[in-house]
Design an enzyme around this catalytic site. Structure first.
Site, PDB file in Angstrom:
ATOM      1  N   LYS A   1      -1.422  15.503   0.222  1.00 15.17           N
ATOM      2  CA  LYS A   1      -0.532  15.889  -0.885  1.00 15.17           C
ATOM      3  C   LYS A   1      -0.617  14.797  -1.962  1.00 15.17           C
ATOM      4  O   LYS A   1       0.290  13.980  -2.136  1.00 15.17           O
ATOM      5  CB  LYS A   1       0.898  16.125  -0.393  1.00 15.17           C
ATOM      6  CG  LYS A   1       1.724  16.933  -1.397  1.00 15.17           C
ATOM      7  CD  LYS A   1       2.970  17.468  -0.750  1.00 15.17           C
ATOM      8  CE  LYS A   1       3.952  18.073  -1.750  1.00 15.17           C
ATOM      9  NZ  LYS A   1       3.484  19.248  -2.467  1.00 15.17           N
TER      10      LYS A   1
ATOM     11  N   TYR B   1       2.806  12.432  -2.771  1.00 10.46           N
ATOM     12  CA  TYR B   1       4.174  12.807  -3.124  1.00 10.46           C
ATOM     13  C   TYR B   1       4.713  13.855  -2.166  1.00 10.46           C
ATOM     14  O   TYR B   1       3.969  14.435  -1.371  1.00 10.46           O
ATOM     15  CB  TYR B   1       4.235  13.315  -4.572  1.00 10.46           C
ATOM     16  CG  TYR B   1       3.674  14.704  -4.769  1.00 10.46           C
ATOM     17  CD1 TYR B   1       2.302  14.949  -4.730  1.00 10.46           C
ATOM     18  CD2 TYR B   1       4.517  15.797  -4.987  1.00 10.46           C
ATOM     19  CE1 TYR B   1       1.794  16.225  -4.900  1.00 10.46           C
ATOM     20  CE2 TYR B   1       4.019  17.086  -5.165  1.00 10.46           C
ATOM     21  CZ  TYR B   1       2.659  17.286  -5.119  1.00 10.46           C
ATOM     22  OH  TYR B   1       2.156  18.553  -5.281  1.00 10.46           O
TER      23      TYR B   1
ATOM     24  N   ARG C   1       4.646  14.777   6.962  1.00 14.23           N
ATOM     25  CA  ARG C   1       3.492  15.041   6.076  1.00 14.23           C
ATOM     26  C   ARG C   1       3.252  13.869   5.131  1.00 14.23           C
ATOM     27  O   ARG C   1       2.102  13.544   4.811  1.00 14.23           O
ATOM     28  CB  ARG C   1       3.692  16.335   5.294  1.00 14.23           C
ATOM     29  CG  ARG C   1       2.456  16.673   4.452  1.00 14.23           C
ATOM     30  CD  ARG C   1       2.558  17.995   3.778  1.00 14.23           C
ATOM     31  NE  ARG C   1       3.719  18.038   2.899  1.00 14.23           N
ATOM     32  CZ  ARG C   1       4.145  19.126   2.271  1.00 14.23           C
ATOM     33  NH1 ARG C   1       3.499  20.279   2.438  1.00 14.23           N
ATOM     34  NH2 ARG C   1       5.193  19.091   1.487  1.00 14.23           N
TER      35      ARG C   1
ATOM     36  N   HIS D   1     -12.237   0.704  -9.334  1.00 16.79           N
ATOM     37  CA  HIS D   1     -12.058   1.804  -8.388  1.00 16.79           C
ATOM     38  C   HIS D   1     -11.633   1.318  -7.002  1.00 16.79           C
ATOM     39  O   HIS D   1     -10.778   1.909  -6.372  1.00 16.79           O
ATOM     40  CB  HIS D   1     -13.353   2.617  -8.276  1.00 16.79           C
ATOM     41  CG  HIS D   1     -13.621   3.465  -9.483  1.00 16.79           C
ATOM     42  ND1 HIS D   1     -13.740   2.936 -10.743  1.00 16.79           N
ATOM     43  CD2 HIS D   1     -13.770   4.804  -9.627  1.00 16.79           C
ATOM     44  CE1 HIS D   1     -13.968   3.906 -11.609  1.00 16.79           C
ATOM     45  NE2 HIS D   1     -13.981   5.064 -10.959  1.00 16.79           N
TER      46      HIS D   1
ATOM     47  N   ARG E   1      -6.352  -5.495 -12.923  1.00 13.47           N
ATOM     48  CA  ARG E   1      -7.622  -5.029 -13.460  1.00 13.47           C
ATOM     49  C   ARG E   1      -7.903  -3.625 -12.968  1.00 13.47           C
ATOM     50  O   ARG E   1      -7.701  -3.333 -11.787  1.00 13.47           O
ATOM     51  CB  ARG E   1      -8.714  -5.967 -12.937  1.00 13.47           C
ATOM     52  CG  ARG E   1      -9.764  -6.251 -13.964  1.00 13.47           C
ATOM     53  CD  ARG E   1     -10.794  -7.215 -13.436  1.00 13.47           C
ATOM     54  NE  ARG E   1     -12.061  -6.498 -13.399  1.00 13.47           N
ATOM     55  CZ  ARG E   1     -12.917  -6.560 -12.406  1.00 13.47           C
ATOM     56  NH1 ARG E   1     -12.670  -7.294 -11.360  1.00 13.47           N
ATOM     57  NH2 ARG E   1     -14.036  -5.877 -12.461  1.00 13.47           N
TER      58      ARG E   1
ATOM     59  N   GLU F   1      -5.542  28.973  -0.630  1.00  7.36           N
ATOM     60  CA  GLU F   1      -4.097  28.957  -0.897  1.00  7.36           C
ATOM     61  C   GLU F   1      -3.901  29.298  -2.367  1.00  7.36           C
ATOM     62  O   GLU F   1      -4.796  29.856  -2.995  1.00  7.36           O
ATOM     63  CB  GLU F   1      -3.496  27.601  -0.519  1.00  7.36           C
ATOM     64  CG  GLU F   1      -4.134  26.418  -1.221  1.00  7.36           C
ATOM     65  CD  GLU F   1      -3.478  25.087  -0.876  1.00  7.36           C
ATOM     66  OE1 GLU F   1      -2.397  25.064  -0.276  1.00  7.36           O
ATOM     67  OE2 GLU F   1      -4.060  24.048  -1.254  1.00  7.36           O
TER      68      GLU F   1
HETATM   69  C1  LIG Z   1      -1.287  23.287  -3.310  1.00 11.97           C
HETATM   70  C2  LIG Z   1      -0.027  23.569  -2.558  1.00 11.97           C
HETATM   71  N1  LIG Z   1      -0.101  24.314  -1.445  1.00 11.97           N
HETATM   72  C3  LIG Z   1       0.999  24.604  -0.729  1.00 11.97           C
HETATM   73  C4  LIG Z   1       2.253  24.151  -1.121  1.00 11.97           C
HETATM   74  C5  LIG Z   1       3.465  24.489  -0.289  1.00 11.97           C
HETATM   75  O1  LIG Z   1       3.898  23.353   0.416  1.00 11.97           O
HETATM   76  P1  LIG Z   1       5.424  23.201   0.876  1.00 11.97           P
HETATM   77  O2  LIG Z   1       5.762  24.430   1.620  1.00 11.97           O
HETATM   78  O3  LIG Z   1       5.416  22.002   1.730  1.00 11.97           O
HETATM   79  O4  LIG Z   1       6.233  23.024  -0.365  1.00 11.97           O
HETATM   80  C6  LIG Z   1       2.368  23.363  -2.266  1.00 11.97           C
HETATM   81  C7  LIG Z   1       3.675  22.870  -2.678  1.00 11.97           C
HETATM   82  O5  LIG Z   1       3.834  22.183  -3.655  1.00 11.97           O
HETATM   83  C8  LIG Z   1       1.199  23.059  -3.006  1.00 11.97           C
HETATM   84  O6  LIG Z   1       1.257  22.304  -4.103  1.00 11.97           O
END
Ligand SMILES: Cc1ncc(COP(=O)(O)O)c(C=O)c1O
Length: 286
Positions: free
Chosen positions: A149, A32, A51, A102, A99, A182
């Site tokens: 993401k 996403y 991205r 995995h 179905r 992060e």
């Molecule tokens: C885990 C995580 N890290 C960093 C970010 C920051 O990403 P961005 O600056 O692209 O929104 C997000 C944004 O949703 C996130 O979910």
């Protein structure tokens, strides 16, 4: 009324339907983006699309829409939702299967879903306009592919709940070497002595679009020393300032960590200057 997009059709969000046999629902098998849009204008659309492609490649899913088609659908979604200040949520999953198994299905049409939600205008960098964050620190217990993401966000959700249980709004995560990775939904910058620090990208961090924009803006408009390198727990606990970065928050100051104030517990001057830069230049990037 919010208008959503599902597989080629614009529909009221309340009427949008996706099968329970969608692999996004069954396995979190999807990716996403969240793209901020102010006054009807998306921010850093090209970086979000780049991205998205990396994430799709990361889960071996061939894109069903070209960039041109994605741009057009997003423009139309913004128009149908009246423009203004919106977050655009765009999700692509591997699609609906007969179905549950995995292994990837041989043939599957990806599901493309998008909708908008209203967002507050970001801070202009003044102290009064800051949204301040309290945080807690925790060992990072998510999976080893955080650079994708992915919609499989349960690890992030459970970490976020650890913050909420402590009356905080975000959690600062640390790897096995006690180095900052992060936050549950943001990247992190630390002001230590006179330097701006942020961890290097790897599989433990999402390559944030806001992080990328921030680094570019600091390089272009300041002479500050910026170091992209491991950041220790000690550096975080003794930081002069800490900032969170994300598309809908831009740069936001952290004022508490584990119940203790960061410096004097107020947004710092470096945050203020950096967010002012963001405010002036948010549309000057792709
Ligand atoms: C885990 C995580 N890290 C960093 C970010 C920051 O990403 P961005 O600056 O692209 O929104 C997000 C944004 O949703 C996130 O979910």
């Amino acid at each position: 009324m919010t208008t959503a997009y599902v597989n080629g059709i614009f529909t009221p969000l309340s009427e949008a339907r996706i099968s329970p046999m969608d692999r996004g629902f069954l396995f979190g098998d999807g990716v996403y983006e969240v793209i901020p849009c102010y006054g009807g204008q998306p921010v850093a659309m090209q970086y979000h699309l780049e991205r998205l492609h990396d994430s799709l490649e990361g889960i071996a899913l061939s894109p069903s829409h070209s960039d041109e088609q994605l741009n057009a659908l997003i423009d139309e979604l913004i128009r149908q939702n009246g423009g203004g200040d919106l977050g655009i949520y765009l999700q692509i999953t591997r699609g609906v299967v007969e179905r549950r198994q995995h292994a990837f299905p041989e043939k599957c049409e990806p599901t493309v879903f998008a909708y908008t939600f209203s967002i507050s205008p970001p801070s202009d960098g003044t102290i009064e306009s800051a949204t301040c964050f309290s945080t807690v620190t925790r060992p990072d217990q998510r999976w080893g592919r955080c650079h994708i993401k992915s919609t499989a966000l349960l690890g992030n959700v459970l970490h976020m709940m650890e913050a909420i249980e402590e009356n905080a709004e975000e959690v600062l995560l640390f790897n096995d070497h006690n180095q900052l990775t992060e936050a549950a939904a943001c990247n992190v910058f630390v002001v230590s002595d006179d330097k701006i620090l942020t961890p290097e990208l790897d599989h433990q961090k999402l390559p944030g679009v806001t992080r990328r924009q921030c680094l570019e803006l600091l390089a272009a408009h300041t002479d500050w020393v910026v170091e992209i390198r491991p950041v220790s727990l000690e550096e975080v606990l003794n930081a002069r300032e800490i900032w969170l970065s994300s598309s809908t928050k831009e740069l936001s100051p952290v004022v508490r960590v584990n119940g203790q104030p960061v410096n004097d517990g107020k947004p710092g001057p470096r945050w203020s200057a950096a967010q002012q830069l963001f405010h002036q230049h948010r549309f000057s990037r792709p």
